[in-house]
Design an enzyme around this catalytic site. Structure first.
Site, short mmCIF file in Angstrom:
data_model
loop_
_atom_site.label_atom_id
_atom_site.label_comp_id
_atom_site.label_asym_id
_atom_site.label_seq_id
_atom_site.Cartn_x
_atom_site.Cartn_y
_atom_site.Cartn_z
N SER A 70 0.84 -1.20 0.00
CA SER A 70 0.00 0.00 0.00
C SER A 70 0.87 1.25 0.00
O SER A 70 2.00 1.22 0.48
CB SER A 70 -0.87 0.04 1.25
OG SER A 70 -1.69 -1.10 1.30
N1 SAH Z 1 0.29 -5.35 4.07
C1 SAH Z 1 1.06 -5.72 2.89
C2 SAH Z 1 0.32 -5.44 1.61
C3 SAH Z 1 -0.54 -6.50 1.34
S1 SAH Z 1 -1.35 -6.63 -0.20
C4 SAH Z 1 2.38 -5.02 2.83
O1 SAH Z 1 2.67 -4.17 3.68
O2 SAH Z 1 3.15 -5.33 1.92
C5 SAH Z 1 -2.58 -7.75 0.36
C6 SAH Z 1 -2.03 -9.12 0.68
O3 SAH Z 1 -3.15 -9.86 1.16
C7 SAH Z 1 -1.48 -9.87 -0.53
O4 SAH Z 1 -0.19 -10.32 -0.25
C8 SAH Z 1 -2.46 -11.01 -0.71
O5 SAH Z 1 -1.86 -12.20 -1.20
C9 SAH Z 1 -2.98 -11.18 0.71
N2 SAH Z 1 -4.29 -11.86 0.82
C10 SAH Z 1 -5.40 -11.70 0.06
N3 SAH Z 1 -6.39 -12.50 0.50
C11 SAH Z 1 -5.89 -13.18 1.59
C12 SAH Z 1 -6.42 -14.16 2.46
N4 SAH Z 1 -7.67 -14.62 2.36
N5 SAH Z 1 -5.61 -14.63 3.46
C13 SAH Z 1 -4.35 -14.18 3.60
N6 SAH Z 1 -3.78 -13.26 2.79
C14 SAH Z 1 -4.55 -12.76 1.80
#
Ligand code: SAH
Length: 221
Positions: A70
């Protein structure tokens, strides 16, 4: 902050990190300890190498597996809400991604539990944070919508992917008066901060935001 982190910043990213902090301040981020952590963390180490020169810019960036980190303001807003409203005991994060948000949570909370559905992102984030000396994080590869594998009560839950409804397992593990931060696409895309009050939710703040979707199941690569 460890010397390890600072050494990496001094090799070129310090002015960019300082500019990012000035921009965050101008956009209403006031928590000094948060600004200090974001100003010293080597954000360029969390994005795909081809994008590291943009790591401190006001934009989401690729982290692999079609996922994104993000933009700094979104991370700062969500964290500032937690610092303002949550008890800083145990937090559950859904969507470890690069581990950047996890690293910031680990600075403020006693214990962080983080779940990622992509095995390669899970592995990389875990290695990255361990090599930075972060010791108060538990990592889980799985579908975060099911919640943490053991029944543990959380002071806060933060979801970093966009959902249409709040997964029940995630509200169930939240203590009374616990704080939930999540992006939701109903009625339009926004992030919100809520306090659990019995079976009701007290809304403490909302902001518009864009996120990758919260998906079901896991992926082994
Ligand atoms: N907080 C992260 C950004 C994450 S992007 C950072 O600082 O880099 C959102 C993430 O959520 C992605 O890596 C995606 O694979 C994960 N995601 C999506 N659905 C999910 C689920 N049901 N369980 C676990 N992770 C999930």
């Amino acid at each position: 902050m460890s010397q390890y982190d600072l050494r990496h910043l001094v090799t070129g990213s310090e002015p960019k990190a300082a500019a990012m902090v000035r921009e965050l301040r101008a956009q209403g981020i006031t928590h000094e300890a948060l600004l200090s952590v974001m100003g010293t963390l080597p954000r360029h180490q969390f994005v795909e190498p081809a994008f590291s020169h943009l790591a401190y810019s006001a934009t989401p960036l690729p982290i692999g597996r079609q996922q994104t980190i993000s933009q700094p303001l979104t991370v700062a807003r969500m964290t500032q809400w937690l610092l303002q409203y949550a008890r800083l005991g145990r937090v559950l994060e859904i969507g470890t991604g690069s581990g950047y948000q996890t690293r910031i949570l680990a600075h403020f909370f006693n214990k962080v539990h983080t779940i990622e559905r992509h095995q390669s992102l899970h592995n990389k984030a875990k290695q990255r944070l361990l090599s930075m000396g972060v010791g108060n994080v538990e990592y889980w590869f799985g579908d975060g919508q099911i919640g943490w594998p053991q029944k543990i009560e959380m002071d806060a839950v933060i979801i970093t992917a966009m959902a249409s409804k709040i997964p029940l397992a995630l509200t169930d593990c939240l203590k009374q008066d616990g704080i939930l931060i999540m992006p939701i696409d109903q009625p339009t895309q926004h992030i919100g901060c809520w306090r659990k009050k019995g079976d009701r939710w007290q809304c403490l703040g909302t902001e518009s935001a864009h996120f990758v979707p919260l998906l079901e199941g896991t992926e082994d690569a």
